[in-house]
Write an enzyme that holds these catalytic residues in place. Structure first.
Site: not given
Ligand code: UDP
Length: 328
Positions: A13, A35, A142
């Protein structure tokens, strides 16, 4: 002569929007992506390598094919909720993969890197808007994985002379103005795309994760920043490093915060009809308020955002209404 910029995660993105911006600015992006979450459809006519940052031979192929001047490192797993369920994935891809990328840069003598860091490295901030001086105490794997990479960059600078800019993003959002590229995750977990899925009739309602936060309307407050404003900051950071400046870290937020209810209301206004919502439990790992001070990047790099919330939602609306199923 054009400079070759390795865009690791360039089919994702934010990476794909940075690639477009790099081309506009006269650079030659070299896109590298496994990908796994990126989309080959977002890769236009640029140089592309399918590969994984955890794989040394994949990186060797790129670095030996082109004389890379600098790296933009976007590839990562980036979902707070998922990171609380599968921390191993985050330490493997974001930390081990990041380390392999640095080792390959060292091997091929490339010493400039722009890193996609995150406001999640701050955890629950004590002072809002958050400045770069805030303590970095992540509340989820994260954020921790991104902080670990920031620390590696510090030591690669001290020990190997690597020059880096860490850009600590707040909430990347919006899409290309023409609706050519945009946000598409599978499964989708981000607020704005999900609100549009409800608006487009693909979901019945949006689950609002927690309405009992200590915020004015009880829902989480975030700082939404347009993906091209992020891309613009990457170009400025690149120029800053090429000019011989020292490594540094900058917040990338607008300085304005919007609650989950406010985002939904803004989309309702733009699409002209109500959007179904249900209040649910809090999502693990979510801090109540994340708003970034962008003073430092404005002063040192001359960055300023071009998109406000209205425009962010407008570009997202264009992308989601013309590509309701994302990249197909
Ligand atoms: N959120 C929500 N419902 C959803 C997705 C997100 O209420 O279906 C909330 C989430 O708790 C957070 C905000 O929206 O406060 C933005 O979440 P997102 O996943 O888009 O980005 P994050 O802040 O995790 O980077």
């Amino acid at each position: 002569m054009t400079k070759y910029i390795l865009v690791a995660g360039g089919a994702g993105y934010i990476g794909s929007h940075a690639v477009r911006k790099l081309k506009l600015e006269g650079y030659t992006p070299v896109v590298f992506d496994n990908l796994s979450t990126g989309h080959i459809q977002s890769v236009e006519e640029e140089i592309f390598f399918e590969g994984d940052v955890r794989n040394e031979s994949d990186l060797d192929l790129v670095f030996s094919s082109y004389k890379i001047d600098a790296v933009m490192h976007f590839c990562a797993n980036s979902l707070v909720g998922e990171s609380m369920e599968k921390p191993e994935l985050y330490f493997d891809n974001n930390v081990m993969g990041g380390l392999q990328l640095l080792k390959s840069m060292l091997k091929h003598n490339v010493k400039y890197i722009i890193f996609s860091s995150t406001c999640a490295t701050y955890g629950e901030p004590e002072i809002v808007p958050i400045t770069e001086k805030e303590k970095q105490l992540p509340t989820n794997p994260y954020g921790e994985s991104k902080l670990m990479f920031e620390k590696m960059l510090k030591w690669f600078d001290i020990c190997h002379g690597f020059k880096s800019v860490c850009l600590r993003y707040f909430n990347a959002s919006g899409a290309d103005d023409e609706g050519v590229i945009g946000e598409d995750h599978n499964p989708e977990s981000h607020l704005i795309p999900i609100v549009f899925q409800v608006a487009n009739g693909q979901r019945d309602y949006i689950s609002v994760f927690g309405a009992d936060y200590p915020t004015p309307d009880g829902t989480c407050v975030r700082d939404y920043i347009h993906v091209y404003d992020l891309a613009k900051a990457h170009i400025l950071a690149l120029k800053y490093l090429f000019a011989g400046n020292d490594s540094d870290a900058f917040n990338l937020g607008s300085g304005d915060g919007y609650s989950v209810h406010e985002i939904i209301a803004n989309v309702e206004k733009q699409v002209g009809h109500p959007i179904g919502k249900k209040m649910t439990d809090r999502r693990a790992g979510d801090p109540a308020v994340l708003i970034g001070s962008s003073e430092k990047i404005r002063e040192k790099l001359g960055w300023e955002p071009s998109y406000n919330l209205e425009n962010i939602i407008k570009t997202a609306n264009k992308w989601h209404s013309t590509n309701p199923d994302g990249y197909v």
